[in-house]
Design a protein around this motif. Structure first.
Motif, PDB file in Angstrom:
ATOM      1  N   THR A  20      -0.391 -13.853 -34.121  1.00  0.00           N
ATOM      2  CA  THR A  20      -0.511 -13.789 -32.716  1.00  0.00           C
ATOM      3  C   THR A  20      -0.385 -15.216 -32.099  1.00  0.00           C
ATOM      4  O   THR A  20       0.107 -15.431 -31.020  1.00  0.00           O
ATOM      5  CB  THR A  20      -1.694 -13.051 -32.317  1.00  0.00           C
ATOM      6  OG1 THR A  20      -1.783 -11.966 -33.054  1.00  0.00           O
ATOM      7  CG2 THR A  20      -2.198 -13.113 -30.954  1.00  0.00           C
ATOM      8  N   VAL A  24       2.142 -16.534 -28.937  1.00  0.00           N
ATOM      9  CA  VAL A  24       1.760 -16.989 -27.741  1.00  0.00           C
ATOM     10  C   VAL A  24       2.228 -18.471 -27.534  1.00  0.00           C
ATOM     11  O   VAL A  24       3.006 -18.653 -26.474  1.00  0.00           O
ATOM     12  CB  VAL A  24       0.266 -17.103 -27.757  1.00  0.00           C
ATOM     13  CG1 VAL A  24      -0.136 -18.081 -26.491  1.00  0.00           C
ATOM     14  CG2 VAL A  24      -0.372 -15.884 -27.641  1.00  0.00           C
ATOM     15  N   VAL A  31       2.290 -10.030 -25.912  1.00  0.00           N
ATOM     16  CA  VAL A  31       0.708 -10.407 -26.070  1.00  0.00           C
ATOM     17  C   VAL A  31       0.030  -9.973 -24.741  1.00  0.00           C
ATOM     18  O   VAL A  31       0.759 -10.334 -23.599  1.00  0.00           O
ATOM     19  CB  VAL A  31       0.522 -11.910 -26.394  1.00  0.00           C
ATOM     20  CG1 VAL A  31      -0.926 -12.106 -26.734  1.00  0.00           C
ATOM     21  CG2 VAL A  31       1.501 -12.125 -27.564  1.00  0.00           C
ATOM     22  N   ASP A  33      -2.662 -10.340 -21.514  1.00  0.00           N
ATOM     23  CA  ASP A  33      -2.911 -11.558 -21.031  1.00  0.00           C
ATOM     24  C   ASP A  33      -4.340 -11.985 -21.331  1.00  0.00           C
ATOM     25  O   ASP A  33      -4.402 -13.257 -21.722  1.00  0.00           O
ATOM     26  CB  ASP A  33      -3.127 -11.097 -19.509  1.00  0.00           C
ATOM     27  CG  ASP A  33      -1.802 -11.077 -18.626  1.00  0.00           C
ATOM     28  OD1 ASP A  33      -0.863 -11.373 -19.124  1.00  0.00           O
ATOM     29  OD2 ASP A  33      -1.792 -10.509 -17.409  1.00  0.00           O
ATOM     30  N   ARG A  36      -3.808 -13.841 -24.706  1.00  0.00           N
ATOM     31  CA  ARG A  36      -2.996 -15.210 -24.598  1.00  0.00           C
ATOM     32  C   ARG A  36      -4.021 -15.904 -23.932  1.00  0.00           C
ATOM     33  O   ARG A  36      -4.111 -17.314 -24.228  1.00  0.00           O
ATOM     34  CB  ARG A  36      -1.986 -14.932 -23.369  1.00  0.00           C
ATOM     35  CG  ARG A  36      -1.064 -16.149 -22.906  1.00  0.00           C
ATOM     36  CD  ARG A  36       0.058 -15.870 -22.016  1.00  0.00           C
ATOM     37  NE  ARG A  36       1.005 -15.161 -22.726  1.00  0.00           N
ATOM     38  CZ  ARG A  36       1.532 -13.910 -22.298  1.00  0.00           C
ATOM     39  NH1 ARG A  36       0.866 -13.528 -21.212  1.00  0.00           N
ATOM     40  NH2 ARG A  36       2.370 -13.348 -22.875  1.00  0.00           N
ATOM     41  N   GLN A  40      -4.886 -19.746 -25.800  1.00  0.00           N
ATOM     42  CA  GLN A  40      -4.668 -20.913 -24.922  1.00  0.00           C
ATOM     43  C   GLN A  40      -5.791 -21.818 -24.833  1.00  0.00           C
ATOM     44  O   GLN A  40      -6.036 -23.051 -25.040  1.00  0.00           O
ATOM     45  CB  GLN A  40      -4.226 -20.541 -23.685  1.00  0.00           C
ATOM     46  CG  GLN A  40      -2.572 -20.172 -23.495  1.00  0.00           C
ATOM     47  CD  GLN A  40      -2.195 -20.365 -22.026  1.00  0.00           C
ATOM     48  OE1 GLN A  40      -2.692 -20.690 -21.280  1.00  0.00           O
ATOM     49  NE2 GLN A  40      -1.069 -19.501 -21.873  1.00  0.00           N
ATOM     50  N   ARG A  91       2.637 -24.447 -25.417  1.00  0.00           N
ATOM     51  CA  ARG A  91       3.593 -23.827 -26.259  1.00  0.00           C
ATOM     52  C   ARG A  91       4.540 -24.874 -27.195  1.00  0.00           C
ATOM     53  O   ARG A  91       5.661 -24.428 -27.298  1.00  0.00           O
ATOM     54  CB  ARG A  91       4.558 -22.910 -25.135  1.00  0.00           C
ATOM     55  CG  ARG A  91       3.696 -21.744 -24.551  1.00  0.00           C
ATOM     56  CD  ARG A  91       4.438 -21.169 -23.312  1.00  0.00           C
ATOM     57  NE  ARG A  91       3.738 -20.058 -23.034  1.00  0.00           N
ATOM     58  CZ  ARG A  91       2.621 -20.318 -22.299  1.00  0.00           C
ATOM     59  NH1 ARG A  91       2.212 -21.435 -21.688  1.00  0.00           N
ATOM     60  NH2 ARG A  91       1.645 -19.226 -21.606  1.00  0.00           N
ATOM     61  N   GLU A 307       6.854 -19.271 -19.240  1.00  0.00           N
ATOM     62  CA  GLU A 307       7.170 -17.899 -19.994  1.00  0.00           C
ATOM     63  C   GLU A 307       8.559 -17.491 -19.889  1.00  0.00           C
ATOM     64  O   GLU A 307       9.307 -17.087 -20.848  1.00  0.00           O
ATOM     65  CB  GLU A 307       6.045 -16.834 -19.739  1.00  0.00           C
ATOM     66  CG  GLU A 307       4.572 -17.423 -20.383  1.00  0.00           C
ATOM     67  CD  GLU A 307       3.624 -16.290 -20.064  1.00  0.00           C
ATOM     68  OE1 GLU A 307       3.891 -15.365 -19.379  1.00  0.00           O
ATOM     69  OE2 GLU A 307       2.608 -16.561 -20.591  1.00  0.00           O
TER      70      GLU A 307
END
Lengths: 344, 344
Positions: A20, A24, A31, A33, A36, A40, A91, A307
């Motif tokens: 997972t 992300v 994934v 919200d 995510r 993060q 990312r 994204e």
């Protein structure tokens, strides 16, 4: 020596699987919200940086995305950039920033030259002067997300708020206050970009919906959307035989310039002239008076842009170009509502 | 089709030889300021871009420099970055921007990891939390120019204004107005960086030179130099039994936040409390009142930084590290001098 933070550390803190976290970090869409956000937060808390170079070398990529804006010293863009950099960093991407000064030739060159592709894997672009022809002529293999101005032709993603609706809402707010002579500062009838025209359209629609026609001499064009433009335009408006009692400014900077002129001429905001801006930059939250504004959801714009771009970069067949409407809202402050308490 | 602009076109317009243009574009030092300016104007006018990729491939370089700042949405840095990008571009360099949020670990990583050198040929760095150890541990082959805080140890160039002298001058201006209780907002006694401490030193020196001692309870620490910090610190100062009649703020943002608190409490600036800032950002030229400030010569800082960095990048033996003092000046505006005309 601190040991290197791994994907596994992030997964553990976030309470999710390593796969997972990987999804992300790589910007995959599957994934929620909620998950995510949790990942993060863990990435930021631990200072995790994906091993970009190894991944890039294996995939033949630079690990950089470019963000191209007209002006770096415009708070709207620097606030947006700050969010884009954060979203890209979690990312594993670096951000290369370029500013074009709104020069169409520079903008064209940026997306046309395949040679520069050595430097970045895709572009988030906020154009000012770029025309449809230049967009059509661009390097077709360059993953592209456009912010702000231009509708998607299906070959790139476009993310922006609904400028017409937002401008109508701003103008309606001034009409609701009972103002009779509402000016607009920021029109650019001959510009290639559409941002200014859309705001003028919303301004006209708000009047038309109430059976009113705005006075043409109160619609003022400006070369840019900055403080000096706003200050000069307001001075011009005040010198008219019938000056306005309210002003819709196409950016907060224009509003701050206009307010400066009003205050320096001894006029009261909003009692004599109500002022509304656009962008919700920090300046307008601390100015005297504070500035009523249209607030675009910059965080949503930045995250969605990154994204979508990473999705394009990671896809062997380009995904269908999306038109994404980011949310906005009207925030009422002193420049239209007056001071809650106290006196100057 | 527009034909490509060549070195020769630039030379012709500037009225100099092609070799001189080449010297300017490559950042060599053997050109007078006057000639350099003429060439730069011609470069900008014609939109000339040196054939960077060809040059870089031949020389094994990326053609990019990195600029690392703590916060992109701080106007001082975005105005400085704008100048750095322009100065780099006329010399054929792209600028990769990174923001660290002032995180020492992130700052350390940026100059330590030789692996990232694939991406840039040198770094212009404005550190916040970086300590001498991290500087000593850095990749020694990385060409480095430091802005703002840190004195050179001889292995890199450092460019900044004389913060102690500038802060003394700001404080003297308030003392010259006859103010008795001068506060300082922005001290950071425990920070690794020296910017805040230097400003406090100047503040103390100005008092000492007149046989005065500043009140310790009027020296306020803040985590950052931004508007919310200034607003909160000013509120604290106003709640003291003997509030200040003047405030030296360590940035214009702090000053704008402080002014917001003063105005919202019904106090007059400068009649009740005079306020001076630091940085000379555009915000302070259009605020109500406009903000008296210390103005660093950002254009000189940016140009010198780029020139020194390109000199390092182009040198096989690293040049001696320079300590460069950029000029600054005091600009007096309404927040200490009052309004020239009109009334609020």
């Amino acid at each position: 020596m601190r040991r290197e933070v791994t994907l596994r550390d992030v997964a553990e803190l976030a309470g999710v699987s390593s796969r997972t976290v990987s999804n992300v970090v790589n910007g995959y869409a599957n994934v929620t919200d909620h998950t995510r956000e949790r990942v993060q937060r863990a990435v930021e808390q631990l200072g995790y940086r994906p091993n970009v170079l190894a991944r890039n070398l294996a995939q033949g990529r630079s690990g950089q995305i470019a963000v191209v804006v007209p002006y770096l010293d415009t708070p709207y863009f620097s606030e947006l950039l700050q969010s884009v950099i954060r979203a890209a960093r979690v990312r594993g991407y670096n951000v290369l920033i370029d500013q074009t000064d709104g020069d169409p030739e520079h903008e064209r060159a940026f997306i046309a030259h395949g040679s520069r592709r050595l430097l970045f894997d895709g572009v988030i672009f906020s154009p000012l002067g770029l025309d449809q022809q230049a967009l059509a002529d661009r390097d077709p293999t360059l993953p592209l997300v456009i912010l702000g101005e231009r509708s998607s032709d299906g070959s790139f993603d476009h993310i922006g708020i609904d400028d017409v609706a937002a401008s109508r809402q701003a103008t309606e707010h001034l009409l609701d206050l009972g103002r009779q002579r509402i000016a607009a500062i920021g029109d650019q009838p001959y510009a290639t970009g559409e941002a200014a025209q859309r705001r003028t359209r919303g301004f006209r629609e708000a009047h038309a919906a109430r059976g009113l026609t705005p006075r043409e001499d109160l619609i003022i064009s400006t070369p840019r959307f900055n403080r000096p433009d706003g200050a000069r335009a307001m001075a011009h408006l005040l010198d008219l035989p019938e000056p306005p009692d309210a002003v819709f400014c196409y950016s907060d900077l224009v509003a701050l310039g206009a307010i400066r002129t009003l205050v320096s001429r001894g006029l009261r905001v909003p009692e004599d002239v109500a002022v509304i801006g656009y962008d919700d930059i920090e300046d307008g939250r601390f100015s005297n008076p504070t500035v009523t504004t249209i607030s675009p959801d910059k965080e949503a714009i930045a995250t969605t842009a990154v994204e979508r771009l990473l999705l394009r970069i990671g896809s062997s067949t380009p995904p269908e170009g999306l038109e994404v409407r980011a949310p906005h809202r009207l925030i009422i402050r002193e420049s239209t509502a007056g001071r809650a308490t106290g006196t100057i």
